[in-house]
Design a protein around this motif. Structure first.
Motif, short mmCIF file in Angstrom:
data_model
loop_
_atom_site.label_atom_id
_atom_site.label_comp_id
_atom_site.label_asym_id
_atom_site.label_seq_id
_atom_site.Cartn_x
_atom_site.Cartn_y
_atom_site.Cartn_z
N SER A 157 8.27 18.14 -15.53
CA SER A 157 9.31 19.13 -15.24
C SER A 157 9.16 19.77 -13.87
O SER A 157 10.10 20.43 -13.39
CB SER A 157 9.31 20.22 -16.32
N LYS A 158 8.01 19.60 -13.21
CA LYS A 158 7.84 20.14 -11.86
C LYS A 158 8.79 19.47 -10.86
O LYS A 158 9.01 20.00 -9.76
CB LYS A 158 6.40 19.96 -11.39
N MET A 159 9.35 18.32 -11.24
CA MET A 159 10.28 17.62 -10.36
C MET A 159 11.66 18.27 -10.33
O MET A 159 12.45 18.00 -9.42
CB MET A 159 10.44 16.16 -10.80
N GLU A 160 11.97 19.10 -11.29
CA GLU A 160 13.32 19.66 -11.40
C GLU A 160 13.70 20.41 -10.13
O GLU A 160 12.97 21.26 -9.63
CB GLU A 160 13.41 20.61 -12.59
N GLY A 161 14.87 20.03 -9.58
CA GLY A 161 15.40 20.69 -8.39
C GLY A 161 14.73 20.27 -7.10
O GLY A 161 15.05 20.81 -6.03
N LYS A 162 13.83 19.30 -7.14
CA LYS A 162 13.10 18.86 -5.94
C LYS A 162 13.57 17.47 -5.50
O LYS A 162 14.17 16.71 -6.27
CB LYS A 162 11.60 18.80 -6.23
N ILE A 163 13.26 17.16 -4.24
CA ILE A 163 13.41 15.79 -3.74
C ILE A 163 12.04 15.13 -3.83
O ILE A 163 11.06 15.67 -3.31
CB ILE A 163 13.92 15.78 -2.29
N ILE A 164 11.97 14.00 -4.50
CA ILE A 164 10.70 13.30 -4.66
C ILE A 164 10.58 12.22 -3.58
O ILE A 164 11.49 11.41 -3.39
CB ILE A 164 10.58 12.66 -6.06
N PHE A 165 9.46 12.26 -2.90
CA PHE A 165 9.19 11.39 -1.75
C PHE A 165 8.11 10.38 -2.15
O PHE A 165 6.94 10.73 -2.29
CB PHE A 165 8.77 12.26 -0.57
N PHE A 166 8.52 9.12 -2.35
CA PHE A 166 7.57 8.06 -2.66
C PHE A 166 7.02 7.49 -1.36
O PHE A 166 7.77 6.98 -0.54
CB PHE A 166 8.26 6.95 -3.48
N ASN A 167 5.70 7.56 -1.21
CA ASN A 167 5.11 7.21 0.08
C ASN A 167 3.90 6.29 -0.09
O ASN A 167 2.83 6.53 0.48
CB ASN A 167 4.69 8.48 0.84
N ARG A 168 4.06 5.25 -0.89
CA ARG A 168 2.98 4.26 -1.00
C ARG A 168 3.23 3.14 0.01
O ARG A 168 4.22 2.41 -0.09
CB ARG A 168 2.91 3.68 -2.41
N PRO A 169 2.36 2.95 0.99
CA PRO A 169 2.56 1.92 2.02
C PRO A 169 2.12 0.54 1.53
O PRO A 169 1.49 0.40 0.48
CB PRO A 169 1.66 2.39 3.17
N PHE A 170 2.45 -0.47 2.30
CA PHE A 170 1.95 -1.82 2.05
C PHE A 170 0.41 -1.80 2.11
O PHE A 170 -0.18 -1.06 2.89
CB PHE A 170 2.46 -2.79 3.12
N ASP A 171 -0.19 -2.68 1.33
CA ASP A 171 -1.63 -2.90 1.42
C ASP A 171 -1.86 -3.90 2.56
O ASP A 171 -1.63 -5.10 2.41
CB ASP A 171 -2.16 -3.46 0.10
N ASP A 172 -2.31 -3.40 3.70
CA ASP A 172 -2.45 -4.25 4.88
C ASP A 172 -3.62 -5.23 4.78
O ASP A 172 -3.76 -6.10 5.65
CB ASP A 172 -2.61 -3.38 6.13
N THR A 173 -4.45 -5.12 3.76
CA THR A 173 -5.54 -6.08 3.60
C THR A 173 -5.05 -7.37 2.95
O THR A 173 -5.77 -8.36 2.94
CB THR A 173 -6.68 -5.50 2.74
N LEU A 174 -3.84 -7.36 2.41
CA LEU A 174 -3.29 -8.58 1.80
C LEU A 174 -2.71 -9.48 2.88
O LEU A 174 -1.87 -9.05 3.68
CB LEU A 174 -2.20 -8.21 0.78
N ILE A 175 -3.16 -10.72 2.92
CA ILE A 175 -2.68 -11.64 3.95
C ILE A 175 -1.21 -11.98 3.72
O ILE A 175 -0.43 -12.06 4.66
CB ILE A 175 -3.53 -12.93 3.97
N SER A 176 -0.83 -12.17 2.47
CA SER A 176 0.57 -12.42 2.15
C SER A 176 1.33 -11.11 2.13
O SER A 176 1.09 -10.25 1.28
CB SER A 176 0.71 -13.11 0.78
N THR A 177 2.27 -10.95 3.05
CA THR A 177 3.05 -9.72 3.07
C THR A 177 4.00 -9.65 1.87
O THR A 177 4.42 -8.57 1.48
CB THR A 177 3.86 -9.59 4.37
N PHE A 178 4.31 -10.80 1.27
CA PHE A 178 5.12 -10.78 0.05
C PHE A 178 4.34 -10.16 -1.11
O PHE A 178 4.91 -9.49 -1.97
CB PHE A 178 5.61 -12.18 -0.31
N SER A 179 3.03 -10.37 -1.14
CA SER A 179 2.20 -9.71 -2.15
C SER A 179 2.17 -8.21 -1.92
O SER A 179 2.22 -7.42 -2.86
CB SER A 179 0.77 -10.28 -2.12
N ALA A 180 2.10 -7.81 -0.65
CA ALA A 180 2.12 -6.38 -0.33
C ALA A 180 3.46 -5.75 -0.73
O ALA A 180 3.51 -4.64 -1.26
CB ALA A 180 1.87 -6.18 1.17
#
Length: 477
Positions: A157-180
């Motif tokens: 319920s803490k989300m009520e009235g807020k803008i939620i910002f999803f900020n998980r970046p690619f895992d740059d250690t993965l050679i395949s960018t499709f896996s990231a």
């Protein structure tokens, strides 16, 4: 100095001789039938690199039509273009396959800003496909940053009235960018469904890329089973903007973020898959399909995604005809409509194939961009997987070293059965997500030679599949 020059010359000469020796040894290791195949594959590569057509086809598609989102005027024009180009290549038959497709429109250019220490910052932003619009005057609210769907759920319920910002970046250690990409895309697709249930005012998502730049990446999102009154506007911000916003939230956790967008979903629209074929000379009832998707997102020109796949698929048929290679089985080229936001074209093609009792024995899809060829992923039974992997000696001289089990593609995937061998073309992935779903996906980002090498790579594996792949009774060369 003369001694050094002489030594260098001898070294180069010895290296060249060694290379020739390796080539001879490899050639000697081939069976008589494989030597024929090796010659024919070389002919395909020579032909495309001296008289290829895909690059100019791509120029025409991207420069004269441009973006091709399902239901749009550009998509309709691309269908006419696709039918014309197939007929020009001289396929035995060409037809349009009707399909109803989603029709989402972006509307006016999106706006996003926030203020920190009295300074207003403009944020590169774009609405996600199928998102609703904001209210007329936009959304203004405090921001809560999260890294995952589970972290968002934990807020409750803490989300009520807020803008939620999803900020998980690619895992740059993965050679395949499709896996990231696969490791991050759930926040784009399902973020609004999770947050809307708890009364959030909106969702913004870090763009799906391993680059740090100012290009926001669009893509499909979903509200899942949420009731309509729980739908919330959803957008992506650029990766650089995400980094800056995250840092600014540490300075002021209560800063207010504003964004405005006017997108909407209209009623489904009529469209078409474009289909053409070269009829098989021995077993025409067996079909091998090769294709990509004709639609693209609306921000750029749809060059790498998936204009390259479209023109490469047609160039396979062009190369067969140019070199008088008569396929044993029917070779069918399909320009699928609506891969980006619904895969309606793929589903309709598979449904009609089943209804008409067509017999597909194989398929190849190109939807990973037009960069340097690396190989293919194989979705097949064990016997046919081993069959395709046995061709590595024929394909590796052209840089096609990867022949691994994996997925094939969203458009040919619905054809999957135990004895249908599906293959995905895999070019180098390192630059693909610089352009994917952005305004930066334009013709000038495609290299002519890389594109043509991809066409020849695809033609080569189709040549081998056509020659050796038989439903239920695979035969090795």
């Amino acid at each position: 100095m003369k001694k050094l020059i002489l030594l260098s010359s001898l070294t180069i000469l010895l290296f060249s001789c060694k290379q020739e020796q390796v080539k001879t040894t490899n050639s000697d290791a081939l069976s008589s039938e494989e030597k024929i195949d090796s010659t024919n594959i070389k002919t395909l590569f020579n032909a495309v690199l001296t008289d290829g057509k895909s690059y100019e086809w791509l120029r025409d598609l991207t420069q004269n039509i441009g973006s091709r989102l399902s239901g749009s005027e550009g998509a309709a024009k691309s269908v006419i273009w696709g039918e014309r180009i197939m007929r020009e290549v001289g396929l035995d038959s060409v037809w349009l396959q009707p399909v109803m497709v989603p029709h989402w429109v972006r509307g006016e250019k999106e706006i996003a800003t926030y203020t920190l220490n009295g300074i207003q910052k403009n944020v590169p932003i774009c609405a996600l496909g199928f998102s609703i619009a904001t209210p007329k005057y936009g959304v203004l609210a405090e921001v809560l940053e999260v890294k995952s769907l589970d972290e968002a759920r934990a807020l409750g319920s803490k989300m009520e009235g807020k803008i939620i910002f999803f900020n998980r970046p690619f895992d740059d250690t993965l050679i395949s960018t499709f896996s990231a990409y696969g490791g991050c895309v759930d926040q784009r697709v399902n973020g609004a469904e999770v947050c809307g249930a708890f009364g959030a005012k909106g969702v913004i998502v870090r763009s799906m890329t391993n680059s740090i730049d100012d290009f926001p990446h669009t893509g499909t999102m979903s509200y899942g089973d949420l009731p309509v009154d729980k739908y919330i506007p959803t957008a992506a911000i650029s990766s650089r903007a995400a980094n800056i916003l995250s840092a600014d939230l540490k300075q002021n956790p209560n800063l207010q973020f504003y964004f405005k967008q006017s997108c909407e979903t209209l009623p489904d629209a009529p469209s078409f898959n474009v289909v053409g074929e070269i009829r098989g000379s021995e077993t025409p009832e067996n079909i091998i399909v090769v294709g990509g998707h004709l639609d693209s997102w609306d921000l750029g020109e749809g060059a790498h995604d998936d204009g390259t796949g479209i023109v490469q698929s047609l160039e396979v048929a062009y190369l067969f005809k140019k070199n008088n290679i008569k396929p044993k089985n029917t070779l069918r080229v399909v320009f699928f409509m609506n891969e980006e936001n619904g895969t309606r074209g793929a589903k309709e093609y598979a449904a009609l194939s089943k209804m008409n009792k067509e017999k597909h024995i194989g398929g190849l899809e190109s939807d990973s961009g037009g960069h340097t060829p690396r190989g293919f992923s194989i979705d097949a039974n064990t016997v046919n997987t081993e069959l395709l992997q046995s061709w590595k000696k024929l394909l590796s001289p052209y840089g096609l070293h990867d022949l691994d089990k994996g997925g094939s593609g969203a458009d040919i995937g619905p054809l999957k059965e135990e004895n249908v061998t599906l293959v995905g073309y895999k070019p180098d992935s390192q630059r693909y997500f610089d352009y994917h779903h952005t305004s930066n996906d334009t013709f000038d980002k495609v290299n002519k030679r890389e594109l043509e090498l991809g066409s020849a790579s695809m033609a080569s594996i189709i040549y081998l599949m056509d020659k050796y792949l038989y439903r239920n009774t695979p035969v090795k060369p």
